[in-house]
Structures are given as C-alpha cells and as structure tokens.
Motif scaffolding. Structure first.
Motif, mmCIF file in Angstrom:
data_model
loop_
_atom_site.group_PDB
_atom_site.id
_atom_site.type_symbol
_atom_site.label_atom_id
_atom_site.label_comp_id
_atom_site.label_asym_id
_atom_site.label_seq_id
_atom_site.Cartn_x
_atom_site.Cartn_y
_atom_site.Cartn_z
ATOM 1 N N ASP A 162 41.831 46.270 53.470
ATOM 2 C CA ASP A 162 41.784 45.771 51.985
ATOM 3 C C ASP A 162 39.855 45.405 51.324
ATOM 4 N N VAL A 163 40.006 45.956 50.903
ATOM 5 C CA VAL A 163 38.682 44.986 50.303
ATOM 6 C C VAL A 163 38.873 44.738 48.847
ATOM 7 N N TYR A 164 38.602 43.685 48.776
ATOM 8 C CA TYR A 164 38.622 43.446 47.450
ATOM 9 C C TYR A 164 38.093 42.191 46.701
ATOM 10 N N ASN A 165 37.534 42.128 45.605
ATOM 11 C CA ASN A 165 36.606 40.737 44.309
ATOM 12 C C ASN A 165 37.178 40.967 42.947
ATOM 13 N N GLU A 166 36.818 39.759 42.285
ATOM 14 C CA GLU A 166 37.458 40.257 40.973
ATOM 15 C C GLU A 166 37.365 41.674 40.207
ATOM 16 N N ARG A 167 36.284 42.196 40.437
ATOM 17 C CA ARG A 167 36.639 44.046 39.994
ATOM 18 C C ARG A 167 37.287 44.632 40.090
ATOM 19 N N GLY A 168 38.118 44.919 41.323
ATOM 20 C CA GLY A 168 38.747 45.429 42.097
ATOM 21 C C GLY A 168 38.981 45.340 43.306
ATOM 22 N N SER A 169 39.663 46.796 44.347
ATOM 23 C CA SER A 169 39.652 47.067 44.955
ATOM 24 C C SER A 169 40.214 47.943 45.804
ATOM 25 N N GLN A 170 39.951 47.938 46.630
ATOM 26 C CA GLN A 170 40.021 49.428 47.402
ATOM 27 C C GLN A 170 41.099 49.175 49.328
ATOM 28 N N SER A 171 42.101 50.284 49.427
ATOM 29 C CA SER A 171 42.474 50.180 50.725
ATOM 30 C C SER A 171 41.661 50.988 51.710
ATOM 31 N N LEU A 172 40.867 50.952 52.858
ATOM 32 C CA LEU A 172 40.579 51.417 53.843
ATOM 33 C C LEU A 172 41.818 52.454 54.595
ATOM 34 N N ALA A 173 41.464 53.487 55.665
ATOM 35 C CA ALA A 173 42.584 54.091 56.473
ATOM 36 C C ALA A 173 41.278 54.311 57.861
ATOM 37 N N ALA A 174 41.731 54.380 58.780
ATOM 38 C CA ALA A 174 40.575 54.700 60.006
ATOM 39 C C ALA A 174 39.930 55.416 59.331
ATOM 40 N N GLY A 175 38.675 56.061 59.380
ATOM 41 C CA GLY A 175 37.473 56.909 59.989
ATOM 42 C C GLY A 175 37.121 56.441 58.392
ATOM 43 N N GLN A 176 36.997 55.403 57.293
ATOM 44 C CA GLN A 176 37.060 55.543 55.823
ATOM 45 C C GLN A 176 36.217 54.288 55.923
ATOM 46 N N MET A 177 34.818 54.090 54.777
ATOM 47 C CA MET A 177 34.376 53.184 54.403
ATOM 48 C C MET A 177 34.071 53.233 53.589
#
Length: 202
Positions: A162-177
């Motif tokens: 999970d990549v996140y900051n105050e502006r939003g978040s994204q969940s990454l699975a294998a093979g993603q960036m």
C-alpha cells in the motif's frame, strides 16, 4: 534472486549474524535505544551515524543497528540489514536511511529523503514501512523495490504494498508499480512494472 536464496539470506542473517555479533563482540557499543537489527552484508565503505552519540563509523559485518541510527552509502557502495521483526533491506548506492523501528510488536520502519532499497519479509506476520517526505510504502508479506529522489517509485515483485499520503492511496499487487511525483500529489494509479534488476549485493 530465487526464493530459496532469499529465505537462506534472511535465515542466516537474522539468526546467524546476530549470534555471531554477540559472541565475537562486533556489535556496536551499548545504547539506550532498542536493537533494530544487524548488518548481514557490506560492499565498499558505507557508514553508520549512531543515534546514541552522533558519531559516524564505518559499517561492519555483524554490527548491530539501533533505532535512530542512520545508514549511508556512497557511489558503488551497498549494505544489507536483517531486522529483528523478520524483514530484510538491501540498500543501494548513494542512499541514506534512518532506522526508526526494528519491528516485532510494531512494523519495521525506515525513513529516507534520498535512497533506493529492496525489501523482503520473512513471514506473513511481519511488516515494513518505508517512509519518505512524499509518501509511505507499507510492505506486507512481500518483496518490493522503493526508490526516492525528486519523486518516489515503488515496484512490487511478490504480494501487496500500500502506497499512501495525505492526497490519496494505491494498493499494488505483484507485477505493478506506482509513482508519487511530489508531496502535493497522490500516488498514481498502478501500472505494469518491468520487474528486472532487483538489488543484489555482489
């Protein structure tokens, strides 16, 4: 790097290197800070700035790293550390990471303004947060690369991040960036990553 090699690296690093450091006296001087982990590989002459007294020293194999210590690598230098909570981090050249937590009851945590690292977790119960001024990459039971300079890039090889900051978040699975352009931007939508060139100490 194969799963077998990664598991062997972690197993030997966490158990063998810590035991050797205790028995040979190569650990750092006593510190009021908790032990976060131990150095399991070094290339070149990376340094450690101790949180206890502010002194900078050459990084050594089997040396203990305490919470608050800062590991710094120069050109063509690399270092690898096994954390007490069951994570491994390999730091690439021209990087600087402050160790905030070694894990255990809470996730392993490091902070960088400029750095590139490969991470791997030993078991599903461990976790690791790689923090930067731009965002946090929360690694959970997985293997990933994190690269921070003017922007932050995260690539996932196994599991989820999970990549996140105050502006939003994204969940990454294998093979993603994903990338974070700056502190005012949310992490970009996941996309396919070129999963080549994982960080390996030579």
């Amino acid at each position: 790097m194969s799963d077998e090699l990664g598991k062997r690296f972690l197993g030997l690093g966490v158990i063998g290197a810590m035991a050797a450091a205790l028995s040979t006296g190569l650990a750092a001087a006593p510190s009021p800070k908790p032990v976060a982990g131990v150095i399991i590989d070094v290339k070149g002459k990376p340094t450690l700035k101790a949180a206890a007294d502010g002194k900078t020293m050459k990084l050594k194999l089997q040396q203990f790293v305490y919470e608050g210590d800062v590991i710094k690598t120069g050109t063509a230098e690399r270092a690898a550390m096994a954390f007490v909570g069951g994570a491994e981090m390999r730091i690439n050249e021209s990087s600087e990471f402050q160790v905030e937590s070694g894990g255990g009851a809470k996730p392993t945590s490091v902070f960088t303004k400029t750095g590139q690292a490969w991470t791997r977790l030993l078991h599903g119960k461990s976790g690791m947060n790689l923090r930067s001024p731009l965002a946090v990459a929360a690694v959970r039971g997985t293997e990933a690369d994190v690269d921070v300079d003017d922007r932050m890039s995260v690539k996932v090889y196994e599991g989820l991040v999970d990549v996140y900051n105050e502006r939003g978040s994204q969940s990454l699975a294998a093979g993603q960036m994903t990338q974070v352009s700056d502190a005012q931007s949310a992490p970009q939508a996941p996309r396919c990553a070129e999963l080549l060139g994982r960080l390996v100490l030579e």
